[in-house]
Scaffold this motif. Structure first.
Motif, PDB file in Angstrom:
ATOM      1  N   LEU A 109      -9.374  34.069   8.029  1.00  0.00           N
ATOM      2  CA  LEU A 109      -9.924  32.792   7.580  1.00  0.00           C
ATOM      3  C   LEU A 109     -10.756  33.003   6.319  1.00  0.00           C
ATOM      4  N   TYR A 110     -10.953  31.925   5.579  1.00  0.00           N
ATOM      5  CA  TYR A 110     -11.692  32.011   4.322  1.00  0.00           C
ATOM      6  C   TYR A 110     -12.659  30.836   4.202  1.00  0.00           C
ATOM      7  N   LYS A 111     -13.878  31.165   3.740  1.00  0.00           N
ATOM      8  CA  LYS A 111     -14.899  30.148   3.528  1.00  0.00           C
ATOM      9  C   LYS A 111     -15.140  29.984   2.026  1.00  0.00           C
ATOM     10  N   PRO A 112     -14.922  28.772   1.480  1.00  0.00           N
ATOM     11  CA  PRO A 112     -15.096  28.560   0.032  1.00  0.00           C
ATOM     12  C   PRO A 112     -16.550  28.737  -0.389  1.00  0.00           C
ATOM     13  N   LYS A 113     -16.743  29.160  -1.640  1.00  0.00           N
ATOM     14  CA  LYS A 113     -18.106  29.268  -2.143  1.00  0.00           C
ATOM     15  C   LYS A 113     -18.584  27.918  -2.646  1.00  0.00           C
ATOM     16  N   GLU A 114     -19.880  27.813  -2.854  1.00  0.00           N
ATOM     17  CA  GLU A 114     -20.507  26.531  -3.152  1.00  0.00           C
ATOM     18  C   GLU A 114     -19.957  25.900  -4.432  1.00  0.00           C
ATOM     19  N   GLN A 115     -19.598  26.710  -5.451  1.00  0.00           N
ATOM     20  CA  GLN A 115     -19.112  26.165  -6.718  1.00  0.00           C
ATOM     21  C   GLN A 115     -17.806  25.394  -6.575  1.00  0.00           C
ATOM     22  N   LEU A 116     -17.086  25.619  -5.453  1.00  0.00           N
ATOM     23  CA  LEU A 116     -15.811  24.928  -5.240  1.00  0.00           C
ATOM     24  C   LEU A 116     -15.964  23.623  -4.470  1.00  0.00           C
ATOM     25  N   ALA A 117     -17.177  23.185  -4.219  1.00  0.00           N
ATOM     26  CA  ALA A 117     -17.401  21.962  -3.448  1.00  0.00           C
ATOM     27  C   ALA A 117     -16.682  20.752  -4.045  1.00  0.00           C
ATOM     28  N   TYR A 172     -10.978  28.160   6.550  1.00  0.00           N
ATOM     29  CA  TYR A 172      -9.610  27.705   6.356  1.00  0.00           C
ATOM     30  C   TYR A 172      -8.632  28.868   6.376  1.00  0.00           C
ATOM     31  N   LEU A 173      -7.425  28.567   6.861  1.00  0.00           N
ATOM     32  CA  LEU A 173      -6.316  29.490   6.721  1.00  0.00           C
ATOM     33  C   LEU A 173      -5.801  29.421   5.283  1.00  0.00           C
ATOM     34  N   PRO A 174      -5.136  30.469   4.775  1.00  0.00           N
ATOM     35  CA  PRO A 174      -4.565  30.402   3.424  1.00  0.00           C
ATOM     36  C   PRO A 174      -3.609  29.224   3.251  1.00  0.00           C
ATOM     37  N   THR A 175      -2.840  28.924   4.301  1.00  0.00           N
ATOM     38  CA  THR A 175      -1.901  27.801   4.215  1.00  0.00           C
ATOM     39  C   THR A 175      -2.613  26.456   4.184  1.00  0.00           C
ATOM     40  N   GLU A 176      -3.858  26.414   4.690  1.00  0.00           N
ATOM     41  CA  GLU A 176      -4.621  25.166   4.665  1.00  0.00           C
ATOM     42  C   GLU A 176      -5.324  24.956   3.327  1.00  0.00           C
ATOM     43  N   LEU A 177      -5.572  26.030   2.601  1.00  0.00           N
ATOM     44  CA  LEU A 177      -6.242  25.914   1.300  1.00  0.00           C
ATOM     45  C   LEU A 177      -5.301  25.381   0.219  1.00  0.00           C
ATOM     46  N   LEU A 184      -7.056  24.181 -17.056  1.00  0.00           N
ATOM     47  CA  LEU A 184      -8.374  24.443 -16.480  1.00  0.00           C
ATOM     48  C   LEU A 184      -9.370  23.386 -16.910  1.00  0.00           C
ATOM     49  N   ASP A 185     -10.133  22.901 -15.932  1.00  0.00           N
ATOM     50  CA  ASP A 185     -11.262  22.036 -16.256  1.00  0.00           C
ATOM     51  C   ASP A 185     -12.542  22.841 -16.092  1.00  0.00           C
ATOM     52  N   PRO A 186     -13.716  22.315 -16.464  1.00  0.00           N
ATOM     53  CA  PRO A 186     -14.965  23.090 -16.370  1.00  0.00           C
ATOM     54  C   PRO A 186     -15.265  23.605 -14.958  1.00  0.00           C
ATOM     55  N   ILE A 187     -14.909  22.822 -13.927  1.00  0.00           N
ATOM     56  CA  ILE A 187     -15.213  23.236 -12.547  1.00  0.00           C
ATOM     57  C   ILE A 187     -14.414  24.483 -12.178  1.00  0.00           C
ATOM     58  N   LEU A 188     -13.087  24.475 -12.430  1.00  0.00           N
ATOM     59  CA  LEU A 188     -12.256  25.635 -12.101  1.00  0.00           C
ATOM     60  C   LEU A 188     -12.605  26.830 -12.970  1.00  0.00           C
ATOM     61  N   ALA A 189     -12.871  26.564 -14.257  1.00  0.00           N
ATOM     62  CA  ALA A 189     -13.183  27.664 -15.163  1.00  0.00           C
ATOM     63  C   ALA A 189     -14.451  28.388 -14.739  1.00  0.00           C
ATOM     64  N   ASN A 190     -15.500  27.637 -14.365  1.00  0.00           N
ATOM     65  CA  ASN A 190     -16.773  28.261 -13.989  1.00  0.00           C
ATOM     66  C   ASN A 190     -16.730  28.885 -12.595  1.00  0.00           C
ATOM     67  N   ALA A 191     -15.972  28.262 -11.669  1.00  0.00           N
ATOM     68  CA  ALA A 191     -15.975  28.731 -10.285  1.00  0.00           C
ATOM     69  C   ALA A 191     -15.035  29.902 -10.060  1.00  0.00           C
ATOM     70  N   VAL A 192     -13.937  29.969 -10.820  1.00  0.00           N
ATOM     71  CA  VAL A 192     -12.905  30.960 -10.539  1.00  0.00           C
ATOM     72  C   VAL A 192     -12.831  32.045 -11.602  1.00  0.00           C
ATOM     73  N   PHE A 193     -12.909  31.664 -12.855  1.00  0.00           N
ATOM     74  CA  PHE A 193     -12.771  32.634 -13.952  1.00  0.00           C
ATOM     75  C   PHE A 193     -14.106  32.765 -14.672  1.00  0.00           C
ATOM     76  N   ILE A 233      -8.554  31.662  -6.270  1.00  0.00           N
ATOM     77  CA  ILE A 233      -9.492  30.891  -5.429  1.00  0.00           C
ATOM     78  C   ILE A 233      -9.618  31.528  -4.051  1.00  0.00           C
ATOM     79  N   LEU A 234      -8.492  31.989  -3.502  1.00  0.00           N
ATOM     80  CA  LEU A 234      -8.506  32.639  -2.179  1.00  0.00           C
ATOM     81  C   LEU A 234      -9.354  33.910  -2.213  1.00  0.00           C
ATOM     82  N   LYS A 235      -9.219  34.695  -3.292  1.00  0.00           N
ATOM     83  CA  LYS A 235      -9.983  35.935  -3.399  1.00  0.00           C
ATOM     84  C   LYS A 235     -11.467  35.677  -3.623  1.00  0.00           C
TER      85      LYS A 235
END
Length: 654
Positions: free
Chosen positions: A446-454, A468-473, A497-506, A531-533
């Motif tokens: 299972l995986y728990k998202p970090k706060e920046q991905l809210a 969440y399971l990987p298939t649920e994400l 990429l938008d600012p949210i994905l750019a800052n949260a993932v890359f 995102i999963l990693k």
């Protein structure tokens, strides 16, 4: 105190200076006389003699090359944690045993030390029916004292004493501490209260400890040197008011009365209520009419067991040219399937005695070679020293003319311990009490998202605090991409990429991140993978009907079971397995099964560095037993993918 197995840490060699200090403390605490000469004309020689005498006494009490280890256990009704040190050594003509127990500042001898050092402590006596209770963890009450008054003058309050039965008055079986001044007692009949608090006894876990896991040693029938001249009185008088108190089950100060008239009936019907699962009378010796078996008799039993196994396979598989066997047969499989099920074991004591290590052959390889020499079978050695059977002469007169003997039924205790079962392989029903056999396991990541991905989860109204399971994400991320219209116009597989994905993932910490940020686009699958990693990993190991809703997930990736093969003492291979607890497997139950299926000695100990509150245990088996361990794990629902094997004997990881 040692009714339950203590947690013993790794053994460490005892320095010579420490050994001398401990031995000197024992000499002082127990008032041991040091031999010396007093004549003036031999003063110098007398000094040397005294020195030699002290050294000899030290070696008797605590031999050279002794080892020590810290331990923790629980004691009393409130299960108070107790810690101390044990000292292990090898007495003459004896295997390594626990010789001394240190609790706080007091050093207590074990029964092995007392059997070799008569008169070391005051010896008290009690009837045998009471002694059996004491060997289950009970305290000796004052009316249970026998052969007195008078009692030994050194049996004062707080002193260490030994307790023997009236039937074997010279053999100490219990070590305890006086709760009262026993030496000053004038009358015991009608008295109340504790007399001796039991600390260690013949049959507890320290008595059973041994380096090779062979169990404890049998007590001698008689020991010269203990005082046996004190008056005994009549046995009826001694048993009339005898009382003991069980440290776990007693409800009042009066203890458990055992009237003399019921003593014989109590002994006949007695079932060991202090050892779980024990149906036979405790500490029963193996043999005919109570006589302990000799090596020659054990040899004959093992020889006949294999003949019985071969005779059985010949008669039950007549149409098969190999009579149900697939050659070559390794030594472990031969002992497990053709010897152990045909041993006439009916009690736990017999199971401990009928061990191949107690034969004259000492191991399975030499046992097979003896049959090879008798031309009943053919064997050969493989690389690594393992012996395999390549052919069996099923028409040999020793097999065809063998007369079967009666075996314990499958439902009897003897069958569960490795004897009988009507010729079925011992692996058919090894451990009826092991609930992990046949279980179904399901490992979930299972995986728990970090706060920046809210904001990403808010687009699909998903809770970013959930697991969440990987298939649920994937659908959650796709929903955010579609809602924000981030799909590239030129290539549908790419996402802008938008600012949210750019800052949260890359975060731009790697060249790849900087390249993606510069381009402003990323493949959809790569985005989901990143995102999963970035999420925090959790895991569940579900047993049978358990679900995600009923079990709390644990942080981190799911651990793997570790199997390690390594070489010890030059050319001896051992196999160790650890980490089975998280898969709902009991290490001791697994060790018991492996001991039978591998026909080898096993031991269970705590892994170095594991928490005492939640210890991780390691099971060690003699020999290269990887496949046997894998099969035992598969029976318990463990996939081979959840196991990590490290073969150090070949210098590479598999």
């Amino acid at each position: 105190m040692f009714k339950k197995k203590p947690n013993i840490k790794a053994l460490a060699p005892l320095r010579s200076s420490d050994r001398r200090k401990i031995a000197d403390q024992i000499i002082a605490d127990y008032g041991i006389d040091v031999p010396s000469r007093e004549t003036a004309d031999q003063a110098q020689t007398g000094q040397e003699s005294a020195t030699i005498g002290v050294g000899a006494i030290r070696n008797v009490l605590l031999p050279d090359n002794s080892q020590s280890a810290r331990f923790t256990t629980t004691a009393g009704k409130d299960l108070k944690q107790v810690s101390g040190t044990i000292y292990i050594g090898r007495l003459p003509a004896q295997p390594q045993r626990v010789l001394w127990i240190k609790l706080k500042d007091k050093l207590l001898p074990t029964v092995y030390t007392l059997w070799s050092n008569p008169g070391l402590v005051p010896l008290l006596h009690t009837p045998d029916v009471v002694l059996q209770k004491l060997r289950g963890g009970a305290d000796l009450m004052t009316p249970g004292l026998a052969r007195g008054p008078p009692f030994p003058p050194k049996a004062t309050k707080g002193s260490v004493v030994a307790i023997a039965s009236l039937e074997k008055p010279t053999v100490p079986m219990v070590v305890g501490i006086c709760e009262i001044d026993v030496a000053s007692l004038q009358e015991v009949r009608g008295a109340k209260g504790h007399a001796v608090r039991g600390e260690h006894w013949d049959g507890d876990e320290l008595w059973a400890w041994s380096q090779g896991g062979n169990g404890g040693g049998n007590a001698p029938d008689e020991i010269e040197g203990w005082d046996t001249n004190r008056g005994e009185g009549s046995l009826e008088e001694l048993l009339n008011d005898v009382m003991v108190e069980d440290s776990d089950d007693a409800q009042n100060e009066g203890g458990v009365p055992i009237p003399y008239k019921a003593a014989e009936e109590s002994q006949a019907k007695h079932q060991n209520e202090f050892v779980e699962g024990e149906d036979a009378e405790p500490f029963e010796r193996v043999g005919v009419e109570g006589k302990e078996l000799s090596t020659k008799e054990i040899d004959e039993i093992f020889w006949n067991a294999l003949l019985y196994g071969l005779h059985h396979h010949r008669n039950t598989n007549r149409s098969d040219p190999h009579h149900g066997l697939s050659f070559p047969v390794n030594q472990s499989a031969l002992v497990s399937n053709l010897v152990l099920p045909f041993l006439p074991i009916t009690t736990s004591a017999q199971a401990a005695t009928l061990n191949i290590k107690k034969t004259s052959w000492k191991n399975a390889k030499k046992f097979i070679k003896a049959f090879d020499k008798a031309r009943i079978l053919k064997s050969k050695d493989r690389d690594g020293g393992e012996c395999v059977v390549v052919d069996i002469d099923f028409e040999d007169p020793a097999i065809t003319n063998f007369v079967p003997y009666k075996l314990p039924k499958k439902e009897t205790a003897g069958a569960e311990l490795g004897g009988g079962g009507g010729g079925k392989t011992i692996t058919a029903d090894l451990s009826p009490s092991d609930s992990s056999i046949g279980q179904k396991l399901n490992k979930i990541d299972l995986y728990k998202p970090k706060e920046q991905l809210a904001p990403v989860f808010a687009a699909s109204r998903a809770n970013h605090h959930a697991l969440y399971l990987p298939t649920e994400l994937r659908p959650i991320i796709n929903a955010y991409i579609d809602s924000e219209k981030l799909v590239s116009d030129t290539n549908k597989r790419f996402v802008n990429l938008d600012p949210i994905l750019a800052n949260a993932v890359f975060d731009g910490s790697t060249p790849l991140d900087r390249e993606v940020l510069a381009k402003g686009t990323v493949p959809r699958d790569a985005l989901i993978d990143r995102i999963l990693k970035s999420c925090s990993p959790y895991h569940l190991i579900l047993q049978n009907t358990e679900t995600r809703d009923t079990v709390k997930a644990k942080a981190g990736h799911a651990p793997k079971i570790s199997i390690v093969l390594e070489t010890r003492s030059g050319n001896k291979t051992v196999t160790k397995i650890s980490g089975v607890e998280v898969f709902h497997i009991q290490p001791q139950a697994l060790a018991d099964e492996l001991q039978k299926t591998c026909a080898s000695s096993t031991s269970v100990g705590q892994t170095a560095g594991s928490s005492p509150k939640k210890p991780v245990m390691v099971v060690m088996v003699q020999g290269p037993q990887k496949e046997s361990m894998m099969k035992a794990l598969e029976k318990r629902g463990v996939s081979r993918q959840w196991v990590e094997v490290n073969d150090k004997t070949k210098g590479k990881k598999k």
